[in-house]
Design an enzyme around this catalytic site. Structure first.
Site, short mmCIF file in Angstrom:
data_model
loop_
_atom_site.label_atom_id
_atom_site.label_comp_id
_atom_site.label_asym_id
_atom_site.label_seq_id
_atom_site.Cartn_x
_atom_site.Cartn_y
_atom_site.Cartn_z
N LYS A 1 0.85 -1.19 0.00
CA LYS A 1 0.00 0.00 0.00
C LYS A 1 0.89 1.24 0.00
CE LYS A 1 -3.81 2.06 2.66
NZ LYS A 1 -4.74 1.90 3.79
N SER B 1 -9.74 2.04 2.75
CA SER B 1 -8.92 2.82 1.86
C SER B 1 -7.96 1.99 1.01
CB SER B 1 -8.10 3.83 2.67
OG SER B 1 -7.19 3.18 3.52
N SER C 1 -9.61 -0.35 6.89
CA SER C 1 -9.05 -0.24 5.54
C SER C 1 -8.46 -1.51 4.96
CB SER C 1 -7.97 0.84 5.51
OG SER C 1 -8.58 2.09 5.39
#
Ligand code: GLN
Length: 464
Positions: A64, A139, A163
């Site tokens: 990420k 997210s 997330s």
């Protein structure tokens, strides 16, 4: 996909897939094609020579893009950091490389991880690989999409308020948020430091267990990890607790889409009939309704403080690009231009609720409520070994559906944030597709503090 003969062959086939499909899916912010091939070749050469290779050898990993990989852009999907290169790697990334996980690229996210569907990224647009008209969740939407599209086996992602779990649920993947402090936060961009937790989001429980075992454990650069031992979860993955008392909070199903409820209950019942010693009991957990306000007040407070460093001087879009008569004006121009609406909203809310006049009414109260929630969870775990329910109250929504209404977006996190408020390990595992929309639903499993081993065993049993 046929079993590749070498790590290089595997990596090349992933890169081909990415070239063919990622322009449509948008999972990656950047693909590290050359580095990944070089890393794969090196592993192959060592294997051929009979030398030692690491425990992740051949596993293809995405990172990420709020987690530092040395020399690579660390953008947080924001214009503010669009051209910022990380001067060092996060501890977790160093550990993945040391164990020969092949890092294939950085995945997309909502700007500074603020969001639940990845639509707030300022650098890429990610869609759900299972239905291009729908969001991937957020997210860590790029991570979930990369896994669901077969671009990588697993990703290292981050979960402050769902997330990892929410996008895993929306894309039919597995996501694990470990106990707070189990994995070093050194080298990540904070959303809210008392909630942020790194963990795996992957195609199956096995790859998540391998990644988690690699990245967890004490790190001198993050005091929260003090005393955390590294455990090889893969070794005991196929065992199962002799007795498992499962608590299902009624509140998790109020306001939940009926088709999601049906899929999740189906999965819970299937576990009950497949395994001896599983006892399922519904119970009432009324304090859960405070988790969302607790989370959003405290998250914004911590976020507004963490964001101060992005002023165009220390970090961020260079101030030379901004016009202004004095420092204040320059900094505010930089922040005005380089940050998106949701990020600004949270900075404003966080600043407001921590001001001297209003602190007692909001911030201090939320801290007290968080404490009470932690205590209630401890009591619940006197009676149960695991808590189960849906990961999110709905399936992946249509692109653009919640863009105009931040509160609707926040509400999607309602079932994910309780575990973050209490620091507990929690995960999402596929519960099948819903009958109405034919999209994946996620079963969420929450375990007591430090209960990752049993958590992973439960996930594994659910996966079978
Ligand atoms: N959707 C949550 C938020 O916007 C979760 C973010 C996260 O876990 N990083 O705050």
């Amino acid at each position: 996909m046929k079993n590749p003969d070498s790590v290089e062959e595997n990596v090349r086939s992933r890169l081909e897939l990415i070239s063919a499909r990622d322009s449509r899916i948008g999972a990656f912010i950047e693909v590290y094609a050359e580095d990944a091939i070089a890393q794969a070749r090196d592993i192959d050469a060592r294997m051929k020579a009979g030398k030692k290779v690491g425990s992740l050898a051949g596993l293809v990993v995405g990172i990420k893009n709020s987690i530092a990989v040395r020399g690579k852009r660390l953008t947080c999907a924001s214009k503010m950091l669009e051209n910022y290169a990380a001067p060092y790697s996060a501890t977790a990334v160093e550990r993945i490389i040391a164990e020969d996980g092949v890092i294939i690229g950085s995945t997309n996210l909502d700007e500074f991880s603020c969001g639940s569907d990845c639509s707030r990224s300022k650098l890429a647009k990610t869609v759900n690989p299972l239905d291009f008209e729908r969001v991937p969740g957020g997210s860590s939407g790029g991570s979930a999409a990369a896994v669901a599209a077969g671009f990588c086996d697993v990703t290292l992602s981050e979960d402050t308020g769902g997330s990892i779990r929410l996008p895993a649920a929306f894309c039919g993947a597995v996501g694990v948020k470990p106990t707070y402090g189990a994995v070093s936060r050194y080298g990540i961009c904070d959303l809210a430091m008392s909630f942020d937790q790194l963990g795996p989001l992957g195609r199956d429980v096995g790859s998540c267990a391998r990644l988690l075992s690699t990245v967890m454990g004490e790190d001198g650069r993050d005091a929260m990890t003090a005393g955390v031992a590294r455990v090889d979860y893969s070794a005991h993955l196929n065992s199962f607790p002799k007795r498992l008392r499962v608590g299902v909070p009624k509140e998790f199903f109020s306001g939940c889409d009926e088709w999601v409820s049906e899929a999740v209950w189906g999965k819970i019942k299937a576990l009950e009939s497949a395994r001896d010693g599983v006892e399922i009991r519904e119970f009432s957990f009324p304090i859960l309704k405070y988790a969302l306000p607790i989370y959003y007040i405290l998250c914004a407070s911590e976020f507004s403080s963490a964001m101060q460093k992005y002023d165009g001087l220390k970090y961020g879009m260079p101030w030379s690009e901004a016009n202004g008569r004095d420092l204040n004006e320059i900094v505010s121009t930089v922040r005005d231009r380089a940050l998106g609406a949701e990020v600004k909203r949270r900075i404003l809310i966080g600043t407001y609720v921590t001001t001297k006049e209003f602190r007692d009414a909001w911030y201090s109260k939320a801290l007290k409520a968080r404490d009470a929630l932690k205590k209630e969870f401890a009591r619940v775990f006197d009676d149960f070994d695991a808590v189960m329910g849906p990961t999110a109250p709905m399936v992946a929504w249509k692109l653009g559906e919640k863009d105009q209404d931040p509160l609707q977006m926040y509400l999607a996190d309602i079932l994910a944030v309780p575990a973050n408020c209490a620091g507990l390990p929690a995960a999402s595992v596929p519960a099948g597709r819903t009958k109405k929309e034919n999209m994946p639903a996620g079963l969420q499993v929450i375990a007591p503090w430090g209960g990752e081993q049993a958590l992973l065993q439960i996930l594994r049993a659910c996966e079978k």
